[in-house]
Design an enzyme around this catalytic site. Structure first.
Site, PDB file in Angstrom:
ATOM      1  N   ASP A  70       0.875  -1.173   0.000  1.00 19.29           N
ATOM      2  CA  ASP A  70       0.000   0.000   0.000  1.00 19.29           C
ATOM      3  C   ASP A  70       0.908   1.217   0.000  1.00 19.29           C
ATOM      4  OD1 ASP A  70      -2.694   1.030   0.023  1.00 19.29           O
ATOM      5  OD2 ASP A  70      -2.210   1.852   1.989  1.00 19.29           O
ATOM      6  N   SER A  71       0.568   2.204  -0.814  1.00 17.79           N
ATOM      7  CA  SER A  71       1.461   3.353  -0.885  1.00 17.79           C
ATOM      8  C   SER A  71       0.686   4.640  -1.097  1.00 17.79           C
ATOM      9  CB  SER A  71       2.498   3.147  -1.987  1.00 17.79           C
ATOM     10  OG  SER A  71       1.890   2.782  -3.185  1.00 17.79           O
ATOM     11  N   GLY A 163      -0.196   7.827 -11.699  1.00 12.85           N
ATOM     12  CA  GLY A 163      -0.500   8.591 -10.488  1.00 12.85           C
ATOM     13  C   GLY A 163       0.147   9.977 -10.487  1.00 12.85           C
ATOM     14  N   ASP A 165       3.252  10.738 -10.575  1.00 13.33           N
ATOM     15  CA  ASP A 165       4.616  10.734 -11.136  1.00 13.33           C
ATOM     16  C   ASP A 165       4.982  12.010 -11.911  1.00 13.33           C
ATOM     17  OD1 ASP A 165       5.474   8.360 -10.068  1.00 13.33           O
ATOM     18  OD2 ASP A 165       5.051   7.160 -11.846  1.00 13.33           O
ATOM     19  N   LYS A 185      13.169   3.986 -12.105  1.00  6.69           N
ATOM     20  CA  LYS A 185      12.129   4.233 -11.097  1.00  6.69           C
ATOM     21  C   LYS A 185      12.157   3.128 -10.049  1.00  6.69           C
ATOM     22  CE  LYS A 185       7.319   4.898  -9.980  1.00  6.69           C
ATOM     23  NZ  LYS A 185       5.917   4.995 -10.341  1.00  6.69           N
ATOM     24  N   HIS A 190       9.807   4.211  -3.721  1.00  2.00           N
ATOM     25  CA  HIS A 190       9.335   3.741  -2.418  1.00  2.00           C
ATOM     26  C   HIS A 190       8.998   2.248  -2.469  1.00  2.00           C
ATOM     27  CE1 HIS A 190       6.270   5.106  -5.079  1.00  2.00           C
ATOM     28  NE2 HIS A 190       5.259   4.751  -4.320  1.00  2.00           N
ATOM     29  N   ARG A 191       8.344   1.825  -3.546  1.00  2.00           N
ATOM     30  CA  ARG A 191       7.913   0.427  -3.648  1.00  2.00           C
ATOM     31  C   ARG A 191       9.106  -0.497  -3.810  1.00  2.00           C
ATOM     32  NH1 ARG A 191       4.984   1.459  -7.365  1.00  2.00           N
ATOM     33  NH2 ARG A 191       3.273   2.290  -6.160  1.00  2.00           N
TER      34      ARG A 191
END
Ligand code: IMP
Length: 207
Positions: A70-71, A163, A165, A185, A190-191
């Site tokens: 989840d981010s 999103g 980005d 990326k 984060h992911r």
């Protein structure tokens, strides 16, 4: 070892797969995910939502190691908004509801709107954050987190990614996330960071 990803996103899946292979781990899409009921993501934290998804889906896939992520985007000048509501930012604000424009564009426009009076770059600092939870048979076994820091631009730039980005600017690369290759990326996102923090913990799993 095989990990099953609770995601229907081909982009996320290929990124998880690439990192896992260097650890001798295989990542596969969770079979039947599209037909499984989606848990409501109503936890107050990213890790809470990741745990809810991992626990619920792993109960429907007995014996398998299932992970979920989840981010969201946190903007300092907005006290961390849109945060856990990143996907539904415009919807929840009732912003531009009936225009027929896509969700990402509406979210990005609302973000720019909210930051209209925030002119200093230093005040436009923001973070993408991600939490991942791994579960088996409804039990959470491992958790990890990742973050990347940047600034919100005044206008969108770049065509890749999704999103927020095109608005998320990385001063060190002088690029937005939407201008990076998929490999770039994944290395700094984060992911990617959260997933690479999960992998070294796998050896602690009970058999
Ligand atoms: P999810 O938890 O990965 O589905 O992300 C929730 C929402 O956060 C997405 O719908 C996007 O709006 C935003 N988001 C998460 N990760 C990213 C990213 O890597 N780039 C841009 N937006 C993101």
């Amino acid at each position: 070892m095989i990990l099953y990803a609770a995601t229907t996103s081909p982009g996320k899946l290929s990124e998880f797969t690439a990192s896992a292979s260097t650890f001798g781990v295989q990542v596969l899409a969770l079979p039947g995910l599209a037909d499984m009921p989606e848990p409501v993501e109503d936890a107050p934290t990213y890790i809470g939502n990741a745990e809810k998804k991992a626990a619920a889906y792993s109960l429907l896939a007995p014996g398998l190691l299932v992970f979920a992520d989840d981010s969201g985007l946190e903007v300092d000048a907005l006290n961390g908004e849109p945060g856990i509501y990143s996907a539904r930012f415009a919807d929840m604000a009732g912003y531009d509801l009936h225009s027929g424009r896509n969700n990402d564009d509406r979210n990005n426009d609302l973000l720019l709107d909210r930051l209209r009076s925030t002119s200093a770059w230093a005040e436009r600092s923001a973070h993408f954050v991600c939490a991942i939870a791994l579960a088996r048979d409804g039990q959470i076994l491992l958790r990890s987190n990742g973050a990347v820091h940047g600034e919100i631009r005044y206008t969108a730039r770049g065509t890749d990614g999704f999103g927020y980005d095109p608005l998320f600017f990385l001063p060190s690369l002088q690029s937005t996330m939407a201008e990076l290759s998929r490999e770039q990326k994944w290395l700094l996102s984060h992911r990617g960071r959260a997933f690479r923090a999960l992998l070294p913990q796998l050896h602690t799993l009970p058999l």
